[in-house]
Design an enzyme around this catalytic site. Sequence first.
Site, PDB file in Angstrom:
ATOM      1  N   SER A  32     -40.079  40.510  21.878  1.00 48.74           N
ATOM      2  CA  SER A  32     -39.840  40.706  20.448  1.00 48.74           C
ATOM      3  C   SER A  32     -40.532  39.595  19.645  1.00 48.74           C
ATOM      4  O   SER A  32     -41.284  39.849  18.692  1.00 48.74           O
ATOM      5  CB  SER A  32     -38.320  40.706  20.205  1.00 48.74           C
ATOM      6  OG  SER A  32     -37.998  40.470  18.875  1.00 48.74           O
TER       7      SER A  32
ATOM      8  N   LYS B 167     -44.391  39.843  17.308  1.00 48.19           N
ATOM      9  CA  LYS B 167     -44.538  39.555  15.875  1.00 48.19           C
ATOM     10  C   LYS B 167     -45.665  38.544  15.645  1.00 48.19           C
ATOM     11  O   LYS B 167     -46.395  38.617  14.660  1.00 48.19           O
ATOM     12  CB  LYS B 167     -43.217  39.041  15.299  1.00 48.19           C
ATOM     13  CG  LYS B 167     -42.179  40.173  15.215  1.00 48.19           C
ATOM     14  CD  LYS B 167     -40.872  39.726  14.627  1.00 48.19           C
ATOM     15  CE  LYS B 167     -39.980  39.083  15.642  1.00 48.19           C
ATOM     16  NZ  LYS B 167     -38.655  39.586  15.804  1.00 48.19           N
TER      17      LYS B 167
ATOM     18  N   ASP C  33     -40.333  46.842  17.041  1.00 50.42           N
ATOM     19  CA  ASP C  33     -39.419  45.714  17.252  1.00 50.42           C
ATOM     20  C   ASP C  33     -38.261  45.767  16.270  1.00 50.42           C
ATOM     21  O   ASP C  33     -37.116  45.528  16.638  1.00 50.42           O
ATOM     22  CB  ASP C  33     -40.179  44.388  17.118  1.00 50.42           C
ATOM     23  CG  ASP C  33     -39.217  43.217  17.179  1.00 50.42           C
ATOM     24  OD1 ASP C  33     -38.593  43.038  18.238  1.00 50.42           O
ATOM     25  OD2 ASP C  33     -39.059  42.499  16.173  1.00 50.42           O
TER      26      ASP C  33
ATOM     27  N   HIS D 262     -43.681  29.196  15.943  1.00 49.77           N
ATOM     28  CA  HIS D 262     -42.449  29.969  15.765  1.00 49.77           C
ATOM     29  C   HIS D 262     -41.265  29.125  16.213  1.00 49.77           C
ATOM     30  O   HIS D 262     -41.324  28.465  17.249  1.00 49.77           O
ATOM     31  CB  HIS D 262     -42.483  31.256  16.614  1.00 49.77           C
ATOM     32  CG  HIS D 262     -41.224  32.048  16.492  1.00 49.77           C
ATOM     33  ND1 HIS D 262     -40.976  32.888  15.435  1.00 49.77           N
ATOM     34  CD2 HIS D 262     -40.113  32.086  17.271  1.00 49.77           C
ATOM     35  CE1 HIS D 262     -39.781  33.432  15.576  1.00 49.77           C
ATOM     36  NE2 HIS D 262     -39.235  32.957  16.683  1.00 49.77           N
TER      37      HIS D 262
ATOM     38  N   ARG E  69     -30.441  47.034  19.525  1.00 47.42           N
ATOM     39  CA  ARG E  69     -29.891  46.045  20.476  1.00 47.42           C
ATOM     40  C   ARG E  69     -28.677  45.352  19.886  1.00 47.42           C
ATOM     41  O   ARG E  69     -27.714  45.039  20.576  1.00 47.42           O
ATOM     42  CB  ARG E  69     -30.971  45.015  20.840  1.00 47.42           C
ATOM     43  CG  ARG E  69     -32.037  45.575  21.776  1.00 47.42           C
ATOM     44  CD  ARG E  69     -33.260  44.685  21.817  1.00 47.42           C
ATOM     45  NE  ARG E  69     -32.943  43.325  22.191  1.00 47.42           N
ATOM     46  CZ  ARG E  69     -33.624  42.242  21.777  1.00 47.42           C
ATOM     47  NH1 ARG E  69     -34.660  42.367  20.998  1.00 47.42           N
ATOM     48  NH2 ARG E  69     -33.261  41.046  22.165  1.00 47.42           N
TER      49      ARG E  69
HETATM   50  N1  URA Z   1     -35.316  36.780  17.587  1.00 47.65           N
HETATM   51  C1  URA Z   1     -36.237  37.752  17.641  1.00 47.65           C
HETATM   52  O1  URA Z   1     -37.196  37.751  16.876  1.00 47.65           O
HETATM   53  N2  URA Z   1     -36.083  38.731  18.545  1.00 47.65           N
HETATM   54  C2  URA Z   1     -35.049  38.773  19.405  1.00 47.65           C
HETATM   55  O2  URA Z   1     -34.971  39.672  20.198  1.00 47.65           O
HETATM   56  C3  URA Z   1     -34.094  37.750  19.330  1.00 47.65           C
HETATM   57  C4  URA Z   1     -34.263  36.758  18.410  1.00 47.65           C
END
Ligand code: URA
Length: 434
Positions: A183, A187, A161, A82, A168
């Site tokens: 977060s 994923k 999320d 990632h 947020r």
């Molecule tokens: N990228 C994400 O996937 N989540 C966040 O909270 C911030 C950046």
Amino acid sequence: MRMIDLIKKKRDGGELSKAEIEFIVQGFTTGEIPDYQMSAFAMAVLFRGMTPVERAHLTLAMAASGDQLDLSSIDGVKVDKHSTGGVGDKTTLVLAPMVASLGVPVAKMSGRGLGHTGGTIDKLESIPGFQVELEEHQFIELVNRNKIAVVGQSGNLTPADKKLYALRDVTATVDSIPLIASSIMSKKIASGADAIVLDVKTGNGAFMKTLDQALELARAMVDIGKLIGRRTMAVISDMNQPLGNAVGNALEVREAIDTLKGQGPADVYELCLTLGSYMVYLGKMAASPEEARSQLEEAIASRKALETFRTFVAAQGGDPTVVDEPGKLPTARFTFDIPAKEDGFVAGIRAEDIGTAAMILGAGRATKDSPIDLAVGLVLHKKIGDRISKGEPLATLHSNREDVEEIRERVYAAYSFKKEPVHRPTLIYETIRE
Ligand code: URA
């Protein structure tokens, strides 16, 4: 349990239990907990933080809030990568075939993305015929056969999320390390990763502007990985200028192919070797990252990685001859060089401004539904530390329109120069191992 009590507990600095965190995530996903209470909770977390154990519970609860990909029928350790995102980041296109060529299974789900350019999926779609939508069983079959498949996100992954991130975004609670870390990790878990390599970018073009922030986020994610039993490593890499030279979808595919041929920009190659060596090591295909690195260098030199890319493209319906004939990729109608106005050395290139220039050319999406032009973008000819003479091109715009004055000015504004030599920036600041 009542949400108000849990908000109060966090507000006063308490530690929430697994059951309490699951209650919050489940309630919020189903809509039983309203946005206003979740906003208050997010703000309490922003101020009070979360312990490593709370972060791990939050990650797993969010991963479990929707579909989870079951990759257990794929042999081997599924290592995912990632990146926190940056301008010109085409590493997945290079890394995936590199590590797959050494036998590490790459079963990757990627996004389209908003912003400067498209995401990996858009970039792959610039290859004529390439299919990013596969049935789950086809996806798994391809990975078992070729060690590599990349698909667009489908299904209902991590709805908690998605909902929380949107909230947020409008409640000034994005900048919370526990919330960002869980977060991202949620994923990766939902998409089936056994092990994870993270590329946390830092610099003016990155989400984490300072090295300290990037380190904190990287450590937070590595700690979550450890607590939930997914081996995780993180690299902190530079985003004070775009990565490589190309910014734009098909242009980046072309640069990725060059890199797989051993002819790409040095920074792209080095970052891919570093991230790839951790992927191969975590994938248990090498005894150490050092050993993995020399195997990867060999895979580039022998063109084994390039052949894996060719197989991967053909298996997903794409035209594999783009590898030898990149002119088959979408090409813009016009190119415009941007000449340097004076002699000197490049002292800075604000990545964000280059990204915005690419976006105005049409390479990226402003909103989820905006169209994207796969052919357009920029190629930088000069990076930080390079010497430049008056009249030499700093960059070339690839455009489908002729009126590029505003974009040209943006590129000039993104560059800064000095008369005396300038050091090249560090590419990799630190590695966080488990
Ligand atoms: N990228 C994400 O996937 N989540 C966040 O909270 C911030 C950046």
